[in-house]
Design a protein around this motif. Structure first.
Motif, PDB file in Angstrom:
ATOM      1  N   CYS A   1       0.832  -1.066  -0.044  1.00 26.14           N
ATOM      2  CA  CYS A   1      -0.193   0.033  -0.035  1.00 26.14           C
ATOM      3  C   CYS A   1       0.653   1.305  -0.130  1.00 26.14           C
ATOM      4  CB  CYS A   1      -1.121   0.092   1.321  1.00 26.14           C
ATOM      5  SG  CYS A   1      -2.326  -1.165   1.212  1.00 26.14           S
ATOM      6  N   TRP A   2       1.900   1.300   0.858  1.00 25.21           N
ATOM      7  CA  TRP A   2       2.774   2.446   0.972  1.00 25.21           C
ATOM      8  C   TRP A   2       3.644   2.672  -0.098  1.00 25.21           C
ATOM      9  CZ3 TRP A   2       3.815   2.443   6.868  1.00 25.21           C
ATOM     10  CH2 TRP A   2       2.652   3.177   7.628  1.00 25.21           C
ATOM     11  N   THR A   3       3.945   1.366  -0.845  1.00 27.57           N
ATOM     12  CA  THR A   3       5.053   1.645  -1.875  1.00 27.57           C
ATOM     13  C   THR A   3       4.265   2.085  -3.311  1.00 27.57           C
ATOM     14  OG1 THR A   3       6.057  -0.494  -1.180  1.00 27.57           O
ATOM     15  CG2 THR A   3       6.032   0.123  -3.508  1.00 27.57           C
ATOM     16  N   VAL A   4       2.872   1.773  -3.284  1.00 26.64           N
ATOM     17  CA  VAL A   4       2.044   2.260  -4.355  1.00 26.64           C
ATOM     18  C   VAL A   4       1.223   3.548  -4.195  1.00 26.64           C
ATOM     19  CG1 VAL A   4       2.023   0.093  -5.383  1.00 26.64           C
ATOM     20  CG2 VAL A   4       0.181   0.843  -4.025  1.00 26.64           C
ATOM     21  N   GLN A   5       1.254   3.870  -2.862  1.00 29.25           N
ATOM     22  CA  GLN A   5       0.385   5.187  -2.542  1.00 29.25           C
ATOM     23  C   GLN A   5       0.512   6.227  -3.332  1.00 29.25           C
ATOM     24  OE1 GLN A   5       0.569   6.789   1.344  1.00 29.25           O
ATOM     25  NE2 GLN A   5       2.634   6.674   1.664  1.00 29.25           N
ATOM     26  N   LEU A   6       2.045   6.701  -3.424  1.00 33.18           N
ATOM     27  CA  LEU A   6       2.406   8.035  -4.137  1.00 33.18           C
ATOM     28  C   LEU A   6       2.334   7.551  -5.720  1.00 33.18           C
ATOM     29  CD1 LEU A   6       5.021   9.360  -1.702  1.00 33.18           C
ATOM     30  CD2 LEU A   6       3.080  10.526  -2.573  1.00 33.18           C
ATOM     31  N   ILE A   7       2.164   6.208  -6.109  1.00 30.79           N
ATOM     32  CA  ILE A   7       1.982   6.404  -7.719  1.00 30.79           C
ATOM     33  C   ILE A   7       1.012   6.950  -8.319  1.00 30.79           C
ATOM     34  CG2 ILE A   7       1.763   4.609  -9.606  1.00 30.79           C
ATOM     35  CD1 ILE A   7       3.656   2.717  -7.843  1.00 30.79           C
ATOM     36  N   PRO A   8      -0.427   6.817  -7.787  1.00 33.69           N
ATOM     37  CA  PRO A   8      -1.482   7.690  -8.063  1.00 33.69           C
ATOM     38  C   PRO A   8      -1.120   9.193  -8.271  1.00 33.69           C
ATOM     39  CG  PRO A   8      -2.363   6.035  -6.690  1.00 33.69           C
ATOM     40  CD  PRO A   8      -0.878   6.118  -6.542  1.00 33.69           C
ATOM     41  N   GLN A   9      -0.538   9.945  -7.093  1.00 35.63           N
ATOM     42  CA  GLN A   9      -0.173  11.097  -6.978  1.00 35.63           C
ATOM     43  C   GLN A   9       0.713  11.427  -8.288  1.00 35.63           C
ATOM     44  OE1 GLN A   9      -1.294  13.638  -5.060  1.00 35.63           O
ATOM     45  NE2 GLN A   9      -0.635  14.654  -6.354  1.00 35.63           N
ATOM     46  N   LEU A  10       1.747  10.556  -8.295  1.00 34.59           N
ATOM     47  CA  LEU A  10       2.978  10.901  -9.398  1.00 34.59           C
ATOM     48  C   LEU A  10       2.022  10.788 -10.916  1.00 34.59           C
ATOM     49  CD1 LEU A  10       5.901   8.737  -8.029  1.00 34.59           C
ATOM     50  CD2 LEU A  10       5.614  10.984  -8.011  1.00 34.59           C
ATOM     51  N   TRP A  11       1.145  10.058 -10.870  1.00 36.08           N
ATOM     52  CA  TRP A  11       0.497   9.622 -12.223  1.00 36.08           C
ATOM     53  C   TRP A  11      -0.378  11.275 -12.527  1.00 36.08           C
ATOM     54  CZ3 TRP A  11       0.431   7.800 -16.873  1.00 36.08           C
ATOM     55  CH2 TRP A  11      -0.736   7.798 -17.561  1.00 36.08           C
ATOM     56  N   LYS A  12      -0.893  11.473 -11.510  1.00 35.04           N
ATOM     57  CA  LYS A  12      -1.680  12.635 -11.384  1.00 35.04           C
ATOM     58  C   LYS A  12      -1.026  14.011 -12.065  1.00 35.04           C
ATOM     59  CE  LYS A  12      -4.906  15.720  -8.589  1.00 35.04           C
ATOM     60  NZ  LYS A  12      -5.949  15.524  -9.487  1.00 35.04           N
ATOM     61  N   SER A  13      -0.074  14.052 -11.244  1.00 33.56           N
ATOM     62  CA  SER A  13       0.992  15.307 -11.727  1.00 33.56           C
ATOM     63  C   SER A  13       1.630  15.208 -12.835  1.00 33.56           C
ATOM     64  CB  SER A  13       2.100  15.340 -10.577  1.00 33.56           C
ATOM     65  OG  SER A  13       1.541  15.458  -9.137  1.00 33.56           O
TER      66      SER A  13
END
Length: 205
Positions: free
Chosen positions: A18-30
């Motif tokens: 969960c914590w490994t991929v949690q910032l991936i949606p944010q990175l993708w959104k940005s």
């Protein structure tokens, strides 16, 4: 306390995922929007700075492997997000933003290694000073996680709305905290500082 190494590692692994991929949606959104508007660069930078403290804490205490890996991966993704902030909001070139990010990453990695080597040997020998130093690492890392939220709250207050933050990030963040708390619950000795850290992550969004 119910000790179950299998459950400890299963929940720890789930929390790590969960914590490994949690910032991936944010990175993708940005990346997709070519914008980090509404995302405070201080949030991800302070979160990244917390990672060597929490990473050294987990290594010195010899927590399970997922709990040791999590701060490293979390810090890495935070720095990638920080790089995006400098490129999209700071209008720096990708080369400059990446060079800045790499410099900070190397500094934090060296700092974590130094912390581990400075404390672990005397900690294993039962030194009370080393024990207090280790507790400080966990507590200070937790404080940095909390402080990182303050500039984001200011950003939200200034805009009077939540802009630029992925809802999926918040959901995965909370779910990861729950799983990590459950992982600690099945360990032979409950780590209070780590438990408080992960519980704060659950309630803070």
């Amino acid at each position: 306390m119910l000790v179950n190494p299998v459950a400890e590692n299963v929940f720890g692994t789930m929390g790590l995922v969960c914590w490994t991929v949690q910032l991936i949606p944010q990175l993708w959104k940005s990346w997709r929007e070519k914008s980090t508007e509404g995302l405070s660069p201080w949030l991800v930078l302070l979160w990244a700075i917390s990672s060597p403290f929490l990473g050294a804490y987990a290594i010195i205490l010899n927590l399970n492997v997922p709990l040791i890996l999590e701060p490293q991966l979390f810090g890495t993704f935070c720095l990638v997000s920080w790089c995006q902030c400098h490129h999209y909001a700071g209008k720096r070139s990708w080369a400059v933003a990446a060079a800045m990010t790499l410099a900070v990453a190397l500094l934090l990695a060296g700092f974590e290694v130094a912390l581990v080597y400075a404390v672990r040997t005397t900690f294993n020998e039962g030194s009370q000073a080393a024990l207090r130093a280790t507790q400080f690492l966990g507590i200070f890392g937790s404080v940095l996680l909390g402080l990182g939220l303050l500039p984001q709250y200011v950003e939200i207050w200034r805009r009077r709305e939540v802009v630029g933050i992925s809802c999926l990030l918040l959901m995965l963040d909370m779910l990861g905290g729950v799983c990590m708390d459950l992982s600690l619950a099945f360990k032979n000795q409950l780590d209070i500082v780590t438990g408080i850290t992960y519980s704060l992550i659950v309630v803070s969004p």
